[in-house]
Write a protein that holds these residues in place. Sequence first.
Motif, PDB file in Angstrom:
ATOM      1  N   ASP A  29       0.807  -1.230   0.000  1.00  0.00           N
ATOM      2  CA  ASP A  29       0.000   0.000   0.000  1.00  0.00           C
ATOM      3  C   ASP A  29       0.837   1.275   0.000  1.00  0.00           C
ATOM      4  O   ASP A  29       0.543   2.210  -0.750  1.00  0.00           O
ATOM      5  CB  ASP A  29      -0.978   0.018   1.182  1.00  0.00           C
ATOM      6  N   SER A  30       1.885   1.335   0.832  1.00  0.00           N
ATOM      7  CA  SER A  30       2.665   2.580   0.889  1.00  0.00           C
ATOM      8  C   SER A  30       3.341   2.868  -0.451  1.00  0.00           C
ATOM      9  O   SER A  30       3.410   4.022  -0.881  1.00  0.00           O
ATOM     10  CB  SER A  30       3.678   2.552   2.025  1.00  0.00           C
ATOM     11  N   ILE A  33       0.541   3.947  -2.934  1.00  0.00           N
ATOM     12  CA  ILE A  33       0.102   5.311  -2.602  1.00  0.00           C
ATOM     13  C   ILE A  33       1.105   6.327  -3.145  1.00  0.00           C
ATOM     14  O   ILE A  33       0.713   7.344  -3.728  1.00  0.00           O
ATOM     15  CB  ILE A  33      -0.102   5.471  -1.077  1.00  0.00           C
ATOM     16  N   THR A  34       2.378   6.059  -2.983  1.00  0.00           N
ATOM     17  CA  THR A  34       3.415   6.960  -3.509  1.00  0.00           C
ATOM     18  C   THR A  34       3.271   7.111  -5.018  1.00  0.00           C
ATOM     19  O   THR A  34       3.336   8.222  -5.558  1.00  0.00           O
ATOM     20  CB  THR A  34       4.817   6.435  -3.158  1.00  0.00           C
ATOM     21  N   ASN A  37       0.212   9.120  -5.985  1.00  0.00           N
ATOM     22  CA  ASN A  37       0.462  10.547  -5.778  1.00  0.00           C
ATOM     23  C   ASN A  37       1.366  11.127  -6.860  1.00  0.00           C
ATOM     24  O   ASN A  37       1.221  12.291  -7.242  1.00  0.00           O
ATOM     25  CB  ASN A  37       1.020  10.790  -4.376  1.00  0.00           C
ATOM     26  N   SER A  55      -3.412  14.624  -3.087  1.00  0.00           N
ATOM     27  CA  SER A  55      -2.691  13.397  -2.766  1.00  0.00           C
ATOM     28  C   SER A  55      -3.548  12.558  -1.830  1.00  0.00           C
ATOM     29  O   SER A  55      -4.492  13.061  -1.216  1.00  0.00           O
ATOM     30  CB  SER A  55      -1.334  13.704  -2.121  1.00  0.00           C
ATOM     31  N   ILE A  56      -3.209  11.281  -1.761  1.00  0.00           N
ATOM     32  CA  ILE A  56      -3.928  10.389  -0.859  1.00  0.00           C
ATOM     33  C   ILE A  56      -2.949   9.877   0.195  1.00  0.00           C
ATOM     34  O   ILE A  56      -1.733   9.903  -0.014  1.00  0.00           O
ATOM     35  CB  ILE A  56      -4.598   9.215  -1.606  1.00  0.00           C
ATOM     36  N   GLU A  57      -3.498   9.406   1.313  1.00  0.00           N
ATOM     37  CA  GLU A  57      -2.679   8.849   2.383  1.00  0.00           C
ATOM     38  C   GLU A  57      -3.098   7.433   2.748  1.00  0.00           C
ATOM     39  O   GLU A  57      -2.363   6.717   3.413  1.00  0.00           O
ATOM     40  CB  GLU A  57      -2.761   9.738   3.622  1.00  0.00           C
ATOM     41  N   ASP A  58      -4.312   7.051   2.329  1.00  0.00           N
ATOM     42  CA  ASP A  58      -4.862   5.750   2.696  1.00  0.00           C
ATOM     43  C   ASP A  58      -5.968   5.389   1.714  1.00  0.00           C
ATOM     44  O   ASP A  58      -6.085   6.005   0.662  1.00  0.00           O
ATOM     45  CB  ASP A  58      -5.388   5.776   4.139  1.00  0.00           C
TER      46      ASP A  58
END
Length: 135
Positions: A29-30, A33-34, A37, A55-58
Amino acid sequence: MKGGERVEQSILKSVKKNLGLEIDYTVFDSEIITYINTAFSTLNDLGVGSASGFSIEDDVAEWDDFLPPTTEKVKLSNTKTYVYLKVRLIFDPPTTSYAIKSFEDQLREIEWRLNVEREATDWVNPMPTVVTPDV
């Protein structure tokens, strides 16, 4: 769409689904997500989305958070495809140069289409006419 299925609105979950990952599988996921973004940053450079960026964080952020529900379906569809292709090329690139080129060509075409659409609706003259008062 099969009976009872709905289109996934979570940006992260829909990208993971398109990548062939289970939504509950969070190991990557991390990274994803990067990469999402990164795609949003490029879209922002093209004038798509909020002028202040996005941007998203989750998995909470939804497509409607990036583009309002009143957005044309074609633009939203192009945006979703763009984000998926961009993430796929970074996260899990195709194994052949032909497939990579195909992805890159699709990305360039979507960038062009989004840019043309933006210029048709939000174009600003970079050299505005300056009216000087008579002295």
